[in-house]
Write a protein that holds these residues in place. Structure first.
Motif, PDB file in Angstrom:
ATOM      1  N   VAL A 228       0.817  -1.208   0.000  1.00  0.00           N
ATOM      2  CA  VAL A 228       0.000   0.000   0.000  1.00  0.00           C
ATOM      3  C   VAL A 228       0.853   1.261   0.000  1.00  0.00           C
ATOM      4  CG1 VAL A 228      -1.690   1.338   1.305  1.00  0.00           C
ATOM      5  CG2 VAL A 228      -1.963  -1.134   1.110  1.00  0.00           C
ATOM      6  N   ALA A 229       1.905   1.284   0.839  1.00  0.00           N
ATOM      7  CA  ALA A 229       2.757   2.479   0.936  1.00  0.00           C
ATOM      8  C   ALA A 229       3.413   2.791  -0.397  1.00  0.00           C
ATOM      9  CB  ALA A 229       3.809   2.275   2.017  1.00  0.00           C
ATOM     10  N   ASP A 230       3.866   1.756  -1.106  1.00  0.00           N
ATOM     11  CA  ASP A 230       4.516   1.970  -2.403  1.00  0.00           C
ATOM     12  C   ASP A 230       3.511   2.432  -3.453  1.00  0.00           C
ATOM     13  OD1 ASP A 230       6.807   1.166  -1.176  1.00  0.00           O
ATOM     14  OD2 ASP A 230       6.921  -0.802  -2.162  1.00  0.00           O
ATOM     15  N   VAL A 231       2.297   1.900  -3.383  1.00  0.00           N
ATOM     16  CA  VAL A 231       1.254   2.326  -4.317  1.00  0.00           C
ATOM     17  C   VAL A 231       0.949   3.809  -4.120  1.00  0.00           C
ATOM     18  CG1 VAL A 231      -1.160   2.052  -4.985  1.00  0.00           C
ATOM     19  CG2 VAL A 231       0.233   0.041  -4.498  1.00  0.00           C
ATOM     20  N   LYS A 232       0.804   4.199  -2.870  1.00  0.00           N
ATOM     21  CA  LYS A 232       0.522   5.605  -2.579  1.00  0.00           C
ATOM     22  C   LYS A 232       1.650   6.500  -3.056  1.00  0.00           C
ATOM     23  CE  LYS A 232      -2.509   4.842   1.418  1.00  0.00           C
ATOM     24  NZ  LYS A 232      -2.689   5.041   2.886  1.00  0.00           N
ATOM     25  N   ALA A 233       2.901   6.041  -2.866  1.00  0.00           N
ATOM     26  CA  ALA A 233       4.045   6.827  -3.314  1.00  0.00           C
ATOM     27  C   ALA A 233       4.066   6.937  -4.835  1.00  0.00           C
ATOM     28  CB  ALA A 233       5.339   6.190  -2.810  1.00  0.00           C
ATOM     29  N   TYR A 234       3.721   5.862  -5.519  1.00  0.00           N
ATOM     30  CA  TYR A 234       3.713   5.883  -6.975  1.00  0.00           C
ATOM     31  C   TYR A 234       2.608   6.791  -7.502  1.00  0.00           C
ATOM     32  CZ  TYR A 234       3.025   4.516 -11.802  1.00  0.00           C
ATOM     33  OH  TYR A 234       2.864   4.562 -13.151  1.00  0.00           O
ATOM     34  N   LEU A 235       1.414   6.660  -6.959  1.00  0.00           N
ATOM     35  CA  LEU A 235       0.283   7.443  -7.454  1.00  0.00           C
ATOM     36  C   LEU A 235       0.413   8.915  -7.101  1.00  0.00           C
ATOM     37  CD1 LEU A 235      -2.699   5.055  -6.591  1.00  0.00           C
ATOM     38  CD2 LEU A 235      -1.737   5.485  -8.846  1.00  0.00           C
ATOM     39  N   GLY A 236       1.021   9.188  -5.969  1.00  0.00           N
ATOM     40  CA  GLY A 236       1.107  10.570  -5.510  1.00  0.00           C
ATOM     41  C   GLY A 236      -0.082  10.936  -4.636  1.00  0.00           C
ATOM     42  N   GLU A 237       0.082  11.955  -3.842  1.00  0.00           N
ATOM     43  CA  GLU A 237      -0.938  12.330  -2.867  1.00  0.00           C
ATOM     44  C   GLU A 237      -2.228  12.806  -3.522  1.00  0.00           C
ATOM     45  OE1 GLU A 237      -2.815  12.545   0.593  1.00  0.00           O
ATOM     46  OE2 GLU A 237      -0.815  11.723   0.280  1.00  0.00           O
ATOM     47  N   ARG A 238      -2.114  13.491  -4.659  1.00  0.00           N
ATOM     48  CA  ARG A 238      -3.328  14.023  -5.289  1.00  0.00           C
ATOM     49  C   ARG A 238      -4.260  12.898  -5.752  1.00  0.00           C
ATOM     50  NH1 ARG A 238      -1.750  18.158  -9.891  1.00  0.00           N
ATOM     51  NH2 ARG A 238      -0.410  16.422 -10.483  1.00  0.00           N
ATOM     52  N   ILE A 239      -3.694  11.867  -6.392  1.00  0.00           N
ATOM     53  CA  ILE A 239      -4.528  10.761  -6.847  1.00  0.00           C
ATOM     54  C   ILE A 239      -5.033   9.942  -5.670  1.00  0.00           C
ATOM     55  CG2 ILE A 239      -4.530   8.588  -8.133  1.00  0.00           C
ATOM     56  CD1 ILE A 239      -2.596   9.813 -10.104  1.00  0.00           C
ATOM     57  N   THR A 240      -4.131   9.665  -4.719  1.00  0.00           N
ATOM     58  CA  THR A 240      -4.503   8.864  -3.552  1.00  0.00           C
ATOM     59  C   THR A 240      -5.644   9.515  -2.783  1.00  0.00           C
ATOM     60  OG1 THR A 240      -2.230   8.055  -3.346  1.00  0.00           O
ATOM     61  CG2 THR A 240      -3.657   7.805  -1.433  1.00  0.00           C
ATOM     62  N   ASP A 241      -5.563  10.828  -2.641  1.00  0.00           N
ATOM     63  CA  ASP A 241      -6.598  11.551  -1.912  1.00  0.00           C
ATOM     64  C   ASP A 241      -7.948  11.434  -2.597  1.00  0.00           C
ATOM     65  OD1 ASP A 241      -7.276  13.364   0.295  1.00  0.00           O
ATOM     66  OD2 ASP A 241      -7.711  14.804  -1.290  1.00  0.00           O
ATOM     67  N   ARG A 242      -7.954  11.462  -3.929  1.00  0.00           N
ATOM     68  CA  ARG A 242      -9.206  11.344  -4.674  1.00  0.00           C
ATOM     69  C   ARG A 242      -9.772   9.923  -4.580  1.00  0.00           C
ATOM     70  NH1 ARG A 242      -6.739  15.627  -6.276  1.00  0.00           N
ATOM     71  NH2 ARG A 242      -7.688  17.275  -7.562  1.00  0.00           N
ATOM     72  N   LEU A 243      -8.892   8.941  -4.554  1.00  0.00           N
ATOM     73  CA  LEU A 243      -9.350   7.557  -4.448  1.00  0.00           C
ATOM     74  C   LEU A 243     -10.042   7.291  -3.117  1.00  0.00           C
ATOM     75  CD1 LEU A 243      -6.301   5.612  -5.969  1.00  0.00           C
ATOM     76  CD2 LEU A 243      -8.536   5.983  -7.028  1.00  0.00           C
ATOM     77  N   ARG A 244      -9.620   7.995  -2.080  1.00  0.00           N
ATOM     78  CA  ARG A 244     -10.177   7.763  -0.745  1.00  0.00           C
ATOM     79  C   ARG A 244     -11.553   8.394  -0.572  1.00  0.00           C
ATOM     80  NH1 ARG A 244      -4.669   8.633   1.671  1.00  0.00           N
ATOM     81  NH2 ARG A 244      -5.197  10.833   1.638  1.00  0.00           N
ATOM     82  N   GLU A 245     -11.869   9.376  -1.392  1.00  0.00           N
ATOM     83  CA  GLU A 245     -13.119  10.114  -1.200  1.00  0.00           C
ATOM     84  C   GLU A 245     -14.335   9.234  -1.493  1.00  0.00           C
ATOM     85  OE1 GLU A 245     -14.972  14.449  -2.502  1.00  0.00           O
ATOM     86  OE2 GLU A 245     -12.889  13.972  -2.914  1.00  0.00           O
TER      87      GLU A 245
END
Length: 260
Positions: A228-245
């Motif tokens: 999970v940590a590596d996925v978040k790092a790859y996607l970046g905070e902007r994409i990760t934040d949108r996925l969580r919404e």
């Protein structure tokens, strides 16, 4: 009722009550034939019933074949690989509590499709190779297509990025058309997140696609073999934040491979 016409019946009077006589059928023997007008007599009722049943069966077979052909075209258009077109939610082997949790999530996601589509809720399947991530994602896609008439696109992240990069060359598909093809489907399933180089250009392309889907409330399922940590790092905070919404979830697949 089918009639046997003998001679010209134009202007002939109707017979009420109808005339009756015994007739012979080569297959069923003697039957009662009736004449309602002119010299037109009814055929063998058993032959007529058999012919009607055969025609109904033919139409049913034709309709079934047409539905199957349409379904196959829809699956082909969705891009679901042939290896996964029979990977349904009902044949996923959930023999541990963790697998049962992942299956329950997939079933709820597919069965509550109207709410998922309204909110644009996303999901991220992360874990080891061979643990059934693509099986469940494909199963969701097949179910929402079959039960809800949804449009689905299954592709790898590398192919999606390559498609957009190829549009930069002169001629053929434009970049806007390439992005639109990834944004239009009701559900986008992106496999193999993190296999790419992770360059700034790739992140910008991925952000462009996922952000447009986010703005249009179009759900996505992303699949990765990375932690999970590596996925978040790859996607970046902007994409990760949108996925969580809107209730977006990271679903872990942390058991041994089904492939042995």
């Amino acid at each position: 009722m089918t009639w046997v016409s003998v001679g010209d019946t134009v202007g002939a009077a109707f017979n009420y009550p109808p005339l009756e006589k015994q007739a012979h059928c080569d297959r069923h023997g003697i039957f009662e034939s009736k004449c309602y007008t002119g010299d037109v007599w009814t055929r063998c009722p058993q032959c007529e019933a058999e012919a009607s049943a055969a025609e109904d069966a033919r139409k049913a077979d034709a309709e079934k074949a047409a539905r199957l052909s349409a379904w196959r075209r829809k699956v082909d258009d969705a891009g679901i690989p042939p290896r996964f077109t029979e990977k349904h939610l009902q044949n996923f082997i959930a023999d541990t509590p963790r697998k049962q949790e992942a299956l329950a999530f997939a079933q709820d996601y597919a069965d509550d499709w109207a709410a998922v589509l309204q909110s644009g809720r996303c999901a991220m399947f992360v874990g080891r190779c061979g643990t059934g991530k693509t099986h469940l994602a494909a199963g969701i896609g097949l179910r929402v297509m079959n039960r809800h008439g949804a449009t689905v696109l299954f592709t790898t992240t590398l192919r999606a990025i390559r498609r957009i990069k190829d549009s930069w060359r002169k001629g053929g598909e434009t970049e806007s058309e390439a992005v639109k093809a990834l944004v239009t489907p009701d559900l986008l399933i992106l496999d193999e997140i993190g296999v790419q180089f992770g360059s700034e250009t790739e992140q910008l392309i991925l952000f462009d696609v996922l952000n447009e889907r986010y703005e249009k409330r179009k759900p996505c399922i992303l699949i990765s073999n990375l932690p999970v940590a590596d996925v978040k790092a790859y996607l970046g905070e902007r994409i990760t934040d949108r996925l969580r919404e809107d209730g977006g979830a990271f679903v872990p697949f942390d058991w041994e491979s089904f492939r042995g």
